[in-house]
Design an enzyme around this catalytic site. Structure first.
Site, PDB file in Angstrom:
ATOM      1  N   ALA A  62     -13.637  16.261 -17.063  1.00  0.00           N
ATOM      2  CA  ALA A  62     -14.595  15.348 -17.688  1.00  0.00           C
ATOM      3  C   ALA A  62     -15.690  15.003 -16.682  1.00  0.00           C
ATOM      4  CB  ALA A  62     -13.870  14.077 -18.138  1.00  0.00           C
ATOM      5  N   GLY A 103      -9.772  17.217 -17.241  1.00  0.00           N
ATOM      6  CA  GLY A 103      -9.955  17.538 -18.661  1.00  0.00           C
ATOM      7  C   GLY A 103     -10.065  19.031 -18.911  1.00  0.00           C
ATOM      8  N   GLU A 106      -6.594  20.027 -19.231  1.00  0.00           N
ATOM      9  CA  GLU A 106      -6.068  19.421 -20.466  1.00  0.00           C
ATOM     10  C   GLU A 106      -6.560  20.157 -21.706  1.00  0.00           C
ATOM     11  OE1 GLU A 106      -7.430  15.531 -19.022  1.00  0.00           O
ATOM     12  OE2 GLU A 106      -5.489  14.771 -19.637  1.00  0.00           O
ATOM     13  N   GLU A 126      -6.981  13.418 -11.389  1.00  0.00           N
ATOM     14  CA  GLU A 126      -7.550  12.135 -11.798  1.00  0.00           C
ATOM     15  C   GLU A 126      -7.099  10.968 -10.920  1.00  0.00           C
ATOM     16  OE1 GLU A 126      -6.395  14.444 -13.746  1.00  0.00           O
ATOM     17  OE2 GLU A 126      -7.560  14.605 -15.589  1.00  0.00           O
TER      18      GLU A 126
HETATM   19  N1  T1G Z   1     -18.000  15.350 -13.012  1.00  0.00           N
HETATM   20  C1  T1G Z   1     -19.297  15.311 -12.653  1.00  0.00           C
HETATM   21  N2  T1G Z   1     -19.830  16.037 -11.641  1.00  0.00           N
HETATM   22  C2  T1G Z   1     -18.976  16.832 -10.969  1.00  0.00           C
HETATM   23  C3  T1G Z   1     -17.603  16.923 -11.278  1.00  0.00           C
HETATM   24  C4  T1G Z   1     -17.120  16.140 -12.361  1.00  0.00           C
HETATM   25  N3  T1G Z   1     -15.852  16.179 -12.748  1.00  0.00           N
HETATM   26  N4  T1G Z   1     -17.041  17.796 -10.400  1.00  0.00           N
HETATM   27  C5  T1G Z   1     -18.029  18.222  -9.596  1.00  0.00           C
HETATM   28  N5  T1G Z   1     -19.191  17.657  -9.924  1.00  0.00           N
HETATM   29  C6  T1G Z   1     -20.488  17.886  -9.293  1.00  0.00           C
HETATM   30  C7  T1G Z   1     -20.528  17.322  -7.879  1.00  0.00           C
HETATM   31  O1  T1G Z   1     -20.868  15.944  -7.923  1.00  0.00           O
HETATM   32  C8  T1G Z   1     -21.627  18.183  -7.273  1.00  0.00           C
HETATM   33  O2  T1G Z   1     -22.857  17.671  -7.782  1.00  0.00           O
HETATM   34  C9  T1G Z   1     -21.416  19.545  -7.933  1.00  0.00           C
HETATM   35  O3  T1G Z   1     -20.673  19.285  -9.135  1.00  0.00           O
HETATM   36  C10 T1G Z   1     -20.637  20.504  -7.073  1.00  0.00           C
HETATM   37  O4  T1G Z   1     -19.427  19.812  -6.718  1.00  0.00           O
HETATM   38  C11 T1G Z   1     -10.325  13.089 -19.173  1.00  0.00           C
HETATM   39  C12 T1G Z   1     -10.743  11.700 -16.905  1.00  0.00           C
HETATM   40  C13 T1G Z   1     -14.686  21.569  -9.020  1.00  0.00           C
HETATM   41  C14 T1G Z   1     -13.392  21.883  -6.884  1.00  0.00           C
HETATM   42  O5  T1G Z   1     -11.749  15.310 -10.205  1.00  0.00           O
HETATM   43  O6  T1G Z   1     -12.884  18.893  -7.307  1.00  0.00           O
HETATM   44  O7  T1G Z   1     -11.265  15.068 -16.137  1.00  0.00           O
HETATM   45  O8  T1G Z   1     -23.911  17.342  -5.521  1.00  0.00           O
HETATM   46  O9  T1G Z   1     -19.792  19.843  -4.238  1.00  0.00           O
HETATM   47  O10 T1G Z   1     -17.115  22.068  -3.342  1.00  0.00           O
HETATM   48  O11 T1G Z   1      -8.361  13.428 -17.997  1.00  0.00           O
HETATM   49  O12 T1G Z   1     -16.300  19.635  -7.563  1.00  0.00           O
HETATM   50  O13 T1G Z   1     -24.416  19.386  -6.896  1.00  0.00           O
HETATM   51  O14 T1G Z   1     -25.286  17.126  -7.629  1.00  0.00           O
HETATM   52  O15 T1G Z   1     -17.503  19.325  -5.230  1.00  0.00           O
HETATM   53  O16 T1G Z   1     -17.537  23.908  -5.118  1.00  0.00           O
HETATM   54  C15 T1G Z   1     -11.304  15.319 -12.923  1.00  0.00           C
HETATM   55  C16 T1G Z   1     -13.794  17.090  -9.274  1.00  0.00           C
HETATM   56  C17 T1G Z   1     -12.422  14.569 -13.582  1.00  0.00           C
HETATM   57  C18 T1G Z   1     -12.637  17.522 -10.165  1.00  0.00           C
HETATM   58  C19 T1G Z   1     -15.855  22.284  -6.954  1.00  0.00           C
HETATM   59  N6  T1G Z   1     -11.846  16.420 -12.170  1.00  0.00           N
HETATM   60  N7  T1G Z   1     -14.546  18.191  -8.737  1.00  0.00           N
HETATM   61  O17 T1G Z   1     -15.972  21.993  -5.581  1.00  0.00           O
HETATM   62  O18 T1G Z   1     -18.492  21.669  -5.419  1.00  0.00           O
HETATM   63  S1  T1G Z   1     -11.819  13.194 -14.506  1.00  0.00           S
HETATM   64  C20 T1G Z   1     -12.040  16.302 -10.841  1.00  0.00           C
HETATM   65  C21 T1G Z   1     -14.023  18.967  -7.737  1.00  0.00           C
HETATM   66  C22 T1G Z   1     -11.102  13.910 -15.858  1.00  0.00           C
HETATM   67  C23 T1G Z   1      -9.744  13.680 -17.931  1.00  0.00           C
HETATM   68  C24 T1G Z   1     -10.205  13.029 -16.662  1.00  0.00           C
HETATM   69  C25 T1G Z   1     -14.973  19.958  -7.140  1.00  0.00           C
HETATM   70  C26 T1G Z   1     -14.711  21.430  -7.526  1.00  0.00           C
HETATM   71  P1  T1G Z   1     -24.208  17.905  -6.893  1.00  0.00           P
HETATM   72  P2  T1G Z   1     -18.769  20.097  -5.295  1.00  0.00           P
HETATM   73  P3  T1G Z   1     -17.279  22.481  -4.779  1.00  0.00           P
END
Ligand code: T1G
Length: 707
Positions: A62, A103, A106, A126
């Site tokens: 998400a 998500g 999921e 999360e």
């Molecule tokens: N939402 C919004 N932006 C995101 C994002 C996310 N989930 N994940 C990454 N970005 C943006 C980040 O801010 C950056 O932006 C760019 O993407 C590259 O990220 C309902 C509630 C996937 C392993 O916690 O672990 O799902 O700086 O520098 O090193 O149950 O991003 O380019 O403007 O980290 O190649 C759960 C979080 C969400 C995963 C890639 N998901 N992301 O790593 O790139 S909550 C996460 C990561 C959810 C549901 C729940 C990593 C990556 P900008 P990056 P990377």
């Protein structure tokens, strides 16, 4: 803008998620996707559906930005997409490349089958955002892999490699390459749509929750109570963990739909909780770090070969860091004993990784070979970067850099690992001040994630861009600092240590002060930290810069005279005993409390009663006040940068977001009033924000600081 593309292939509707860079499942994307899934479900020509991600990734989950926006009744979220998939009787397959997280995973769990490339990592991280998997993860994962494993995976928020995920039953097929992924998914979809392999529609929601191998249903309450015991208290960073366990308990006890409703309620509670706001701030602050104004289109150099001067603890740790990043490194040291010790350390480090199964013997050998030890500086002629990690003496460092400047190729970057000394003064003995930078690693350099990149007055944009690229390659969290005494972290820790010393002089025991800091969430208190880093180190700094680091009494001088230098001498502020906590467990020492009292009396410091609340305020508000100074002095670029430094380098509890975030949490005006009450000099910026009833967070948009 469209986030979804569809294409029909032999009766299979391929739905592509396309929301660069990581296909985050935003409200907007979900709003577009729901009707597309509904249309596929109603279209008789569609036998099956395959979800696939564009941009080389399935989905990062998400969109974290959305949690701070209040959804309206019309808002569609990833939960609505998943519910639409759940209702359909068609076969759904997820074709996963690189990451299916949160998500994203999921969504794939709502599908009947999951195929992934071998380099894929899946996970429900999360908890790291102070949340729980809120789109069915807490209800489906326990039904798929058993409650025990599901709790372990979700409470740690750890990502699982494709091979392990297949073994756990999360993935059905793993293919070698991205090219083979879609074909494999289409073939699987068609096979299952025909139903000739017996699999067919496979809703996880219809399964019973298994607890784990050989664990009977009667053990469910035990598993839940054990899980609650294993996580921190709700007010000590464990708030989301306890709610996640409650959600998994609902998976045992309630029918699926009721469990989903319980999960949604718990998720909403977490999304509005202070720890989650703090952790989401940390998530974005970390990703802001490398965005440096003026760096723009500076093209970073490639770092193919590195050099380290000094085979001591720091030099060896830095060399291991380069080796682990696949960058060959030459370590220069004329001291044969130091070189031998370094070799043993490197060998021991990699063998430990082999014992832990993190690498093979052959990989360890290759890594070990990529670190060359020599006493010949000429080996560095072709190095792209050379990092000096010798004794903290400006004269010694200048000699090293003068020598390096004459040997290292002109485009090579010269860097110092100094923790407090002047980068510009070192650069002045070279002909390449534009290629000179500070790279301040934290001990142990191969473990600690923080790296302070120190910009000298002549450091070029290209050198800085190269340093940040190197930081990412070394898998470090790199933060920009300008060239000021102590940079960001250490400059703040001087004030923190002084505040702790002042409290002890007023008669508060070091053990109690450390206990208050640990209750707040620090892994160790200020006195244990002082013992760990060494009383002599603090003594040197207080001698070099009494204006910055000297307390109001001579306790540190007395400790050095008594040869109580900390853990390394089994006595410092505390005593240490090999039979207690392997000699690392601080033991209160009345002799030191008497020393503080004696020094206080000598310097006219009166003893007083101090509450735990005031102890904590004086420790943490000292950090905040100094942080405000560093912002207005331009040493630190953003409040979030300071938060990252203090969380990653000094153990500030991430569920409080870092010192500057915490100031916003408790109220900047409150901090300012307390700083004045404690008799400290408030930073003008702190005063300005307090009077404007503003926040440090607002500074990010450049507000207030120019007010
Ligand atoms: N939402 C919004 N932006 C995101 C994002 C996310 N989930 N994940 C990454 N970005 C943006 C980040 O801010 C950056 O932006 C760019 O993407 C590259 O990220 C309902 C509630 C996937 C392993 O916690 O672990 O799902 O700086 O520098 O090193 O149950 O991003 O380019 O403007 O980290 O190649 C759960 C979080 C969400 C995963 C890639 N998901 N992301 O790593 O790139 S909550 C996460 C990561 C959810 C549901 C729940 C990593 C990556 P900008 P990056 P990377």
């Amino acid at each position: 803008m469209s986030f979804i593309r569809t294409e029909d292939r032999d009766g299979v509707r391929v739905i592509t998620l396309d929301n660069p860079p990581v296909n985050s499942l935003s409200f907007a994307l979900s709003g577009e996707l729901v009707p597309i899934v509904e249309a596929a479900d109603k279209d008789d020509s569609v036998k099956a559906v395959v979800f696939v991600g564009a941009n080389g990734i399935f989905s990062a989950g998400a969109d974290v930005n959305d949690f701070s926006t209040e959804p309206t009744p019309e808002t569609r979220t990833i939960r609505d997409v998943i519910a639409t998939v759940e209702r359909s009787n068609k076969i759904f397959v997820a074709a996963i490349q690189k990451n299916a997280l949160g998500g994203g995973l999921e969504l794939s769990l709502a599908c009947d089958y999951r195929v992934a490339t071998a380099d894929t990592k899946v996970g429900l991280p999360e908890i790291k955002l102070g949340l729980l998997p809120g789109a069915g993860g807490t209800q489906r994962l326990p039904r798929l892999i058993g409650a025990q494993d599901a709790l372990d995976m979700m409470l740690k928020g750890k990502n699982v490699k494709a091979a392990d995920a297949k073994e756990k039953g999360i993935l059905d097929e793993v293919v070698d390459s991205a090219d083979a992924l879609l074909d494999a998914a289409l073939a699987l979809a068609l096979r299952q749509a025909k139903g000739d392999t017996g699999g067919g529609k496979r809703r996880i929601s219809r399964r019973k929750v298994e607890l784990g191998k050989g664990i009977t249903a009667q053990a469910a309450p035990f598993i839940v109570s054990q899980a609650h015991k294993m996580v921190p208290a709700e007010d000590a960073g464990g708030f989301a963990a306890h709610k996640l366990i409650d959600a998994v308990e609902a998976a045992f006890e309630l029918p699926f739909d009721f469990g989903i409703a319980r999960e949604a309620r718990l998720f909403e509670e977490l999304a509005r909780s202070a720890p989650s706001f703090a952790l989401r701030h940390v998530f974005f602050a970390e990703r802001e770090l490398a965005k440096i104004p003026g760096l723009g289109d500076a093209k970073p150099h490639d770092i193919k070969r590195a050099g380290v001067i000094g085979a001591g603890t720091m030099g060896t740790g830095i060399a291991i860091t380069f080796a682990q990043a696949g960058i060959p490194v030459a370590v220069i040291d004329s001291n044969a004993d130091a070189v031998e010790k370094a070799r043993q350390t490197v060998f021991g480090m990699f063998m430990y990784q082999v014992q832990k199964g993190r690498m093979t013997q052959e990989e360890a050998w290759k890594l070990g070979q990529s670190i060359q030890f020599t006493d010949d500086y000429n080996e560095l002629a072709d190095a792209d970067v050379v990092i000096e990690a010798v004794f903290e003496s400006m004269d010694v460092k200048k000699q090293v850099f003068a020598k390096l400047d004459a040997i290292v190729k002109p485009e090579g970057i010269l860097a110092s690992n100094t923790s407090t000394l002047d980068i510009d003064e070192m650069a002045s003995v070279t002909k390449r001040p534009d290629k000179f930078v500070g790279l301040h690693f934290f001990v142990p350099a191969n473990i600690m994630p923080l790296l302070e990149i120190v910009r000298g007055k002549d450091t070029s944009a290209q050198t800085l861009a190269t340093a940040f690229k190197l930081g990412k390659a070394l898998r470090k969290t790199a933060v920009l600092s300008t060239n000021a005494f102590g940079f960001i972290g250490n400059r703040m820790v001087f004030d923190y240590a002084k505040a702790a010393g002042a409290l002890a002089e007023e008669g508060i025991s070091p053990m109690r002060i450390d206990r208050v800091a640990k209750k707040f969430g620090f892994p160790m208190g200020p006195f244990a930290m002082g013992d760990l880093s060494g009383i002599d180190v603090a003594w040197h700094i207080a001698k070099a810069r009494p204006d910055v680091a000297k307390g109001r009494t001579d306790v540190i001088d007395r400790l050095v005279e008594m040869k109580r230098l900390g853990q390394k001498t089994m006595a410092g502020y505390f005593k240490y005993d090999k039979s207690v906590g392997k000699g690392r467990e601080p033991i209160a020492d009345p002799e030191i409390e008497a020393l503080f009292a004696e020094e206080a009396k000598k310097h006219g410091v009166a003893p007083r009663e101090v509450s735990d609340e005031e102890i904590l305020q004086r420790l943490v508000f000292a950090l905040i006040n100094r942080g405000a100074y560093l912002l207005e002095e331009g040493v630190a670029l953003r409040p979030g940068d300071i938060d990252i430094v203090y969380i990653f380098g000094y153990g500030f509890p991430p569920h409080h977001g870092g010192p500057m975030w915490y100031a916003d949490e408790v109220g900047v005006k409150h901090v300012y009033d307390k700083v004045v009450e404690f008799g400290w000099e408030p930073a003008p910026l702190l005063k300005k924000i307090a009077e404007a009833n503003g926040t440090f967070a607002a500074l990010k948009q450049g507000e207030l600081v120019n007010a």
